[in-house]
Design a protein around this motif. Structure first.
Motif, PDB file in Angstrom:
ATOM      1  N   ARG A  19       0.708  -1.244   0.131  1.00  0.00           N
ATOM      2  CA  ARG A  19       0.136   0.494   0.223  1.00  0.00           C
ATOM      3  C   ARG A  19       1.223   1.392  -0.205  1.00  0.00           C
ATOM      4  O   ARG A  19       0.430   2.255  -0.698  1.00  0.00           O
ATOM      5  CB  ARG A  19      -0.679   0.247   1.485  1.00  0.00           C
ATOM      6  CG  ARG A  19      -2.169   1.202   1.244  1.00  0.00           C
ATOM      7  CD  ARG A  19      -2.808   0.822   2.208  1.00  0.00           C
ATOM      8  NE  ARG A  19      -3.627   2.441   2.133  1.00  0.00           N
ATOM      9  CZ  ARG A  19      -4.054   3.221   3.496  1.00  0.00           C
ATOM     10  NH1 ARG A  19      -3.767   2.753   4.370  1.00  0.00           N
ATOM     11  NH2 ARG A  19      -5.273   4.073   3.502  1.00  0.00           N
ATOM     12  N   LEU A  20       1.746   1.422   0.643  1.00  0.00           N
ATOM     13  CA  LEU A  20       2.662   2.611   1.169  1.00  0.00           C
ATOM     14  C   LEU A  20       3.342   2.767  -0.804  1.00  0.00           C
ATOM     15  O   LEU A  20       3.620   3.445  -1.058  1.00  0.00           O
ATOM     16  CB  LEU A  20       3.860   2.041   1.787  1.00  0.00           C
ATOM     17  CG  LEU A  20       4.059   2.491   3.110  1.00  0.00           C
ATOM     18  CD1 LEU A  20       4.790   2.385   4.468  1.00  0.00           C
ATOM     19  CD2 LEU A  20       3.319   4.103   3.252  1.00  0.00           C
ATOM     20  N   LEU A  21       3.803   1.437  -1.075  1.00  0.00           N
ATOM     21  CA  LEU A  21       4.125   1.304  -2.530  1.00  0.00           C
ATOM     22  C   LEU A  21       3.724   1.914  -4.050  1.00  0.00           C
ATOM     23  O   LEU A  21       3.808   2.770  -4.535  1.00  0.00           O
ATOM     24  CB  LEU A  21       5.286   0.064  -2.619  1.00  0.00           C
ATOM     25  CG  LEU A  21       6.041  -0.006  -1.685  1.00  0.00           C
ATOM     26  CD1 LEU A  21       6.771  -1.531  -2.040  1.00  0.00           C
ATOM     27  CD2 LEU A  21       7.276   0.324  -2.403  1.00  0.00           C
ATOM     28  N   ALA A  22       2.693   0.967  -2.984  1.00  0.00           N
ATOM     29  CA  ALA A  22       1.385   1.742  -4.526  1.00  0.00           C
ATOM     30  C   ALA A  22       1.814   3.454  -4.526  1.00  0.00           C
ATOM     31  O   ALA A  22       1.304   3.826  -5.350  1.00  0.00           O
ATOM     32  CB  ALA A  22       0.019   1.580  -4.011  1.00  0.00           C
ATOM     33  N   ASP A  23       1.521   3.806  -2.935  1.00  0.00           N
ATOM     34  CA  ASP A  23       0.718   5.399  -2.907  1.00  0.00           C
ATOM     35  C   ASP A  23       1.671   6.181  -3.102  1.00  0.00           C
ATOM     36  O   ASP A  23       1.951   7.457  -4.104  1.00  0.00           O
ATOM     37  CB  ASP A  23       0.409   5.636  -1.212  1.00  0.00           C
ATOM     38  CG  ASP A  23      -0.796   5.725  -1.004  1.00  0.00           C
ATOM     39  OD1 ASP A  23      -1.616   5.923  -1.914  1.00  0.00           O
ATOM     40  OD2 ASP A  23      -0.560   5.068   0.008  1.00  0.00           O
TER      41      ASP A  23
ATOM     42  N   ALA B 256      -6.106  14.331 -14.992  1.00  0.00           N
ATOM     43  CA  ALA B 256      -6.660  13.868 -14.818  1.00  0.00           C
ATOM     44  C   ALA B 256      -6.055  12.486 -15.346  1.00  0.00           C
ATOM     45  O   ALA B 256      -6.593  10.981 -14.905  1.00  0.00           O
ATOM     46  CB  ALA B 256      -8.495  13.702 -15.729  1.00  0.00           C
ATOM     47  N   LEU B 257      -5.536  12.525 -16.461  1.00  0.00           N
ATOM     48  CA  LEU B 257      -5.096  11.613 -17.662  1.00  0.00           C
ATOM     49  C   LEU B 257      -3.746  10.464 -16.672  1.00  0.00           C
ATOM     50  O   LEU B 257      -3.846   9.886 -16.280  1.00  0.00           O
ATOM     51  CB  LEU B 257      -4.327  11.591 -18.713  1.00  0.00           C
ATOM     52  CG  LEU B 257      -5.855  12.298 -19.665  1.00  0.00           C
ATOM     53  CD1 LEU B 257      -4.970  12.620 -20.861  1.00  0.00           C
ATOM     54  CD2 LEU B 257      -6.384  11.398 -20.147  1.00  0.00           C
ATOM     55  N   THR B 258      -2.762  11.694 -16.082  1.00  0.00           N
ATOM     56  CA  THR B 258      -1.762  11.256 -15.625  1.00  0.00           C
ATOM     57  C   THR B 258      -2.040  10.282 -13.768  1.00  0.00           C
ATOM     58  O   THR B 258      -1.378   9.637 -13.400  1.00  0.00           O
ATOM     59  CB  THR B 258      -0.832  12.796 -14.766  1.00  0.00           C
ATOM     60  OG1 THR B 258      -1.372  13.095 -13.744  1.00  0.00           O
ATOM     61  CG2 THR B 258      -0.620  13.247 -16.274  1.00  0.00           C
ATOM     62  N   GLY B 259      -2.956  10.806 -13.342  1.00  0.00           N
ATOM     63  CA  GLY B 259      -3.983   9.768 -12.199  1.00  0.00           C
ATOM     64  C   GLY B 259      -4.189   8.620 -12.427  1.00  0.00           C
ATOM     65  O   GLY B 259      -4.189   7.645 -12.195  1.00  0.00           O
ATOM     66  N   PHE B 260      -5.191   8.426 -13.520  1.00  0.00           N
ATOM     67  CA  PHE B 260      -5.700   7.347 -14.169  1.00  0.00           C
ATOM     68  C   PHE B 260      -4.234   5.892 -14.921  1.00  0.00           C
ATOM     69  O   PHE B 260      -4.385   4.729 -14.441  1.00  0.00           O
ATOM     70  CB  PHE B 260      -6.166   7.977 -15.614  1.00  0.00           C
ATOM     71  CG  PHE B 260      -6.769   6.096 -16.606  1.00  0.00           C
ATOM     72  CD1 PHE B 260      -8.035   5.513 -15.591  1.00  0.00           C
ATOM     73  CD2 PHE B 260      -6.348   6.365 -17.173  1.00  0.00           C
ATOM     74  CE1 PHE B 260      -8.594   4.458 -16.138  1.00  0.00           C
ATOM     75  CE2 PHE B 260      -7.234   4.765 -18.173  1.00  0.00           C
ATOM     76  CZ  PHE B 260      -7.624   4.505 -17.143  1.00  0.00           C
ATOM     77  N   LEU B 261      -3.104   6.545 -15.544  1.00  0.00           N
ATOM     78  CA  LEU B 261      -2.033   6.305 -15.550  1.00  0.00           C
ATOM     79  C   LEU B 261      -1.638   5.580 -14.363  1.00  0.00           C
ATOM     80  O   LEU B 261      -1.459   4.489 -14.432  1.00  0.00           O
ATOM     81  CB  LEU B 261      -1.254   6.674 -16.483  1.00  0.00           C
ATOM     82  CG  LEU B 261       0.114   6.522 -16.969  1.00  0.00           C
ATOM     83  CD1 LEU B 261      -0.683   4.841 -17.645  1.00  0.00           C
ATOM     84  CD2 LEU B 261       0.695   7.545 -18.222  1.00  0.00           C
ATOM     85  N   ALA B 262      -1.557   6.278 -13.315  1.00  0.00           N
ATOM     86  CA  ALA B 262      -0.733   5.760 -12.264  1.00  0.00           C
ATOM     87  C   ALA B 262      -1.657   5.175 -11.710  1.00  0.00           C
ATOM     88  O   ALA B 262      -0.697   4.041 -10.868  1.00  0.00           O
ATOM     89  CB  ALA B 262      -0.427   7.564 -11.556  1.00  0.00           C
ATOM     90  N   SER B 263      -2.784   4.895 -11.708  1.00  0.00           N
ATOM     91  CA  SER B 263      -3.699   4.513 -10.677  1.00  0.00           C
ATOM     92  C   SER B 263      -4.240   2.999 -11.623  1.00  0.00           C
ATOM     93  O   SER B 263      -3.972   1.430 -10.915  1.00  0.00           O
ATOM     94  CB  SER B 263      -5.450   4.960 -10.964  1.00  0.00           C
ATOM     95  OG  SER B 263      -5.465   5.042 -12.568  1.00  0.00           O
TER      96      SER B 263
ATOM     97  N   PRO C  10      -1.937  -3.360  -9.213  1.00  0.00           N
ATOM     98  CA  PRO C  10      -1.906  -4.610  -8.495  1.00  0.00           C
ATOM     99  C   PRO C  10      -1.151  -4.575  -7.414  1.00  0.00           C
ATOM    100  O   PRO C  10      -0.703  -5.707  -6.710  1.00  0.00           O
ATOM    101  CB  PRO C  10      -0.702  -5.290  -9.808  1.00  0.00           C
ATOM    102  CG  PRO C  10      -1.149  -4.974 -10.969  1.00  0.00           C
ATOM    103  CD  PRO C  10      -1.650  -3.214 -10.927  1.00  0.00           C
ATOM    104  N   LEU C  11      -0.703  -3.757  -6.991  1.00  0.00           N
ATOM    105  CA  LEU C  11      -0.150  -3.635  -5.723  1.00  0.00           C
ATOM    106  C   LEU C  11      -1.213  -2.678  -4.657  1.00  0.00           C
ATOM    107  O   LEU C  11      -1.062  -3.718  -3.358  1.00  0.00           O
ATOM    108  CB  LEU C  11       1.103  -2.237  -5.421  1.00  0.00           C
ATOM    109  CG  LEU C  11       2.544  -2.520  -6.355  1.00  0.00           C
ATOM    110  CD1 LEU C  11       3.212  -1.861  -6.501  1.00  0.00           C
ATOM    111  CD2 LEU C  11       3.312  -3.754  -5.146  1.00  0.00           C
ATOM    112  N   VAL C  12      -1.929  -2.356  -5.366  1.00  0.00           N
ATOM    113  CA  VAL C  12      -3.402  -2.011  -4.283  1.00  0.00           C
ATOM    114  C   VAL C  12      -4.172  -3.481  -3.885  1.00  0.00           C
ATOM    115  O   VAL C  12      -4.462  -3.634  -2.862  1.00  0.00           O
ATOM    116  CB  VAL C  12      -4.302  -1.087  -5.473  1.00  0.00           C
ATOM    117  CG1 VAL C  12      -5.634  -0.784  -4.273  1.00  0.00           C
ATOM    118  CG2 VAL C  12      -3.590   0.105  -4.772  1.00  0.00           C
ATOM    119  N   LEU C  13      -3.970  -3.752  -4.552  1.00  0.00           N
ATOM    120  CA  LEU C  13      -5.139  -5.323  -4.706  1.00  0.00           C
ATOM    121  C   LEU C  13      -4.274  -6.055  -3.768  1.00  0.00           C
ATOM    122  O   LEU C  13      -4.594  -6.961  -3.408  1.00  0.00           O
ATOM    123  CB  LEU C  13      -5.107  -6.248  -6.570  1.00  0.00           C
ATOM    124  CG  LEU C  13      -5.140  -7.470  -6.267  1.00  0.00           C
ATOM    125  CD1 LEU C  13      -8.016  -7.060  -6.220  1.00  0.00           C
ATOM    126  CD2 LEU C  13      -5.860  -8.057  -8.070  1.00  0.00           C
ATOM    127  N   ALA C  14      -2.870  -6.399  -4.131  1.00  0.00           N
ATOM    128  CA  ALA C  14      -1.846  -7.519  -2.978  1.00  0.00           C
ATOM    129  C   ALA C  14      -1.877  -6.856  -1.859  1.00  0.00           C
ATOM    130  O   ALA C  14      -2.313  -8.151  -0.874  1.00  0.00           O
ATOM    131  CB  ALA C  14      -0.790  -7.076  -3.651  1.00  0.00           C
TER     132      ALA C  14
END
Length: 301
Positions: A183-187, A222-229, A234-238
Motif C-alpha cells: 500500500r505504501l509503495l502504491a501511494d 486526470a490522465l496522469t492520475g488514471f495512468l498512475a492508478s 496490482p500493488l493495491v490489490l495485493a
C-alpha cells in the motif's frame, strides 16, 4: 485547524457516498462472485457474456443484508479518514517549515515550476502521505475485514473495539499492519508518476499561448492520475488481499486464496493466475479467460 475540520467534514461526506462502491470492489478483489455470468452488451452494443456489475451486485447485498448492509466497515473507514487528514496536515506543515533543496540540489533555491521545485514538493507530500498511511493502516485493515465477512457470514469483526481486540489477540501488533508495504509503495509510486508526468506535460507539451490552458492542464492531471492508478493497481490489490489473508475469515482462506508467506508471493500468484486487474472495473466486467464458474463456491477457478 479550521481547514483540517473542513477537510474532515468534506472527506467524511465523500466517504459515506462512495462506501458502497468500495465495499463491492473489495468483494470482487477477493474473488467473490455470488451471481453467475449473464448475457449482456459491451460498449459497442454487441451481446457478450458478462459478470454482474455494480448495480446487480448491490441489489444482491441489499437482498441479503438490507440497505444498511452496503455500509459494513464504514465506521473504521471514517476514523481512518479523519485521523489521516489530521496526520497528513500536521506532517505536511512540519515539512513546509523545513526546506528540501539541501536534499535535492544542494543550497540552490528551487524556482517555482522547475523540476527541482517539483521534486522537493513531491518529497514533502510523500512524507506526509506515508505518515498518514502508516498511522491509519490499522483502521484500513479492520475496514476490509468487516467487508470480507459478507462471504462467510462471520461476525468476529462486527464492532470496532471488538475488532481491535480480536486482531491483537490473534495476530499481535503486526496484524494491524498486514498489507502495509504494498500500500505504501502504491501511494509513493502513484504520487511520483502523477507529479513528474504532469510537470513534463505542462513544461514540454502545453504552451503558454494555447487557448483554454487551464482546462488542458486539468485534463492532463486526470490522465496522469488514471495512468498512475493503472500502474499501481496490482500493488493495491495485493495490499487488500494481504490485509484479509489467513485471518480466520472465509474470504481470506482457501478456496479464495492460499495462505501467502508475504505480499511478494501474493503478487506473484496473482500474476500467474492473470488476476492482477481483478476488481479494477465495476462495469462491463468481462469473464476471466480460461476460468470456469463454480456455482457452489461462488468464484472462478
Amino acid at each position: 485547524m479550521a481547514d483540517a475540520c473542513g477537510q474532515i467534514l468534506v472527506g467524511s461526506g465523500l466517504t459515506v457516498l462512495s462506501h458502497p462502491l468500495m465495499y463491492i470492489k473489495v468483494l470482487i478483489q477477493v474473488g467473490h462472485e455470488p451471481l453467475p455470468p449473464a448475457l449482456g452488451r459491451n460498449l459497442f452494443g454487441r451481446p457478450v457474456q458478462q459478470l454482474p456489475g455494480l448495480f446487480a451486485y448491490a441489489k444482491h447485498i441489499i437482498k441479503i443484508d438490507g440497505k444498511t448492509g452496503l455500509y459494513k466497515g464504514l465506521v473504521p473507514r471514517l476514523c481512518a479518514g479523519a485521523l489521516g487528514t489530521v496526520v497528513h496536515s500536521k506532517a505536511l506543515q512540519k515539512c513546509q517549515e523545513k526546506d528540501f533543496p539541501q536534499v535535492v540540489g544542494g543550497q540552490q533555491k528551487a524556482e517555482e515550476g522547475s523540476l527541482l521545485h517539483v521534486v522537493n514538493e513531491t518529497t514533502k507530500e510523500m512524507i506526509a502521505r506515508s505518515c498518514a498511511t502508516v498511522i491509519t493502516h490499522p483502521f484500513h485493515v479492520i475496514t476490509l475485514r468487516c467487508m470480507v465477512q459478507f462471504i462467510g457470514r462471520e461476525t468476529k469483526y462486527s464492532y470496532m473495539f471488538g475488532s481491535i481486540i480480536t486482531v491483537y489477540r490473534e495476530e499481535g501488533i503486526w496484524g494491524f499492519f498486514a498489507g502495509l508495504i504494498p500500500r505504501l509503495l502504491a501511494d509513493i509510486i502513484s504520487l511520483w508518476i502523477c507529479n513528474l508526468l504532469a510537470h513534463a506535460l505542462n513544461k514540454y507539451a502545453i504552451d503558454d499561448t494555447m487557448n483554454h490552458k487551464g482546462e488542458i492542464k486539468s485534463v492532463s492531471t486526470a490522465l496522469t492520475g488514471f495512468l498512475a492508478s493503472m500502474v499501481t493497481y496490482p500493488l493495491v490489490l495485493a495490499s487488500n488481499l494481504m490485509a484479509v489473508n489467513d485471518c480466520g475469515l472465509a474470504g481470506g482462506m482457501p478456496p479464495y486464496a492460499p495462505a501467502y508467506p508475504s505480499w511478494l508471493d501474493c503478487l506473484a500468484h496473482l500474476r500467474r493466475e492473470g488476476n492482477t486487474g481483478r476488481g479494477n472495473s465495476l462495469f462491463f466486467r468481462k469473464l476471466p479467460a480460461g476460468k470456469k464458474y463454480a456455482v457452489d463456491q461462488k468464484r472462478f477457478f
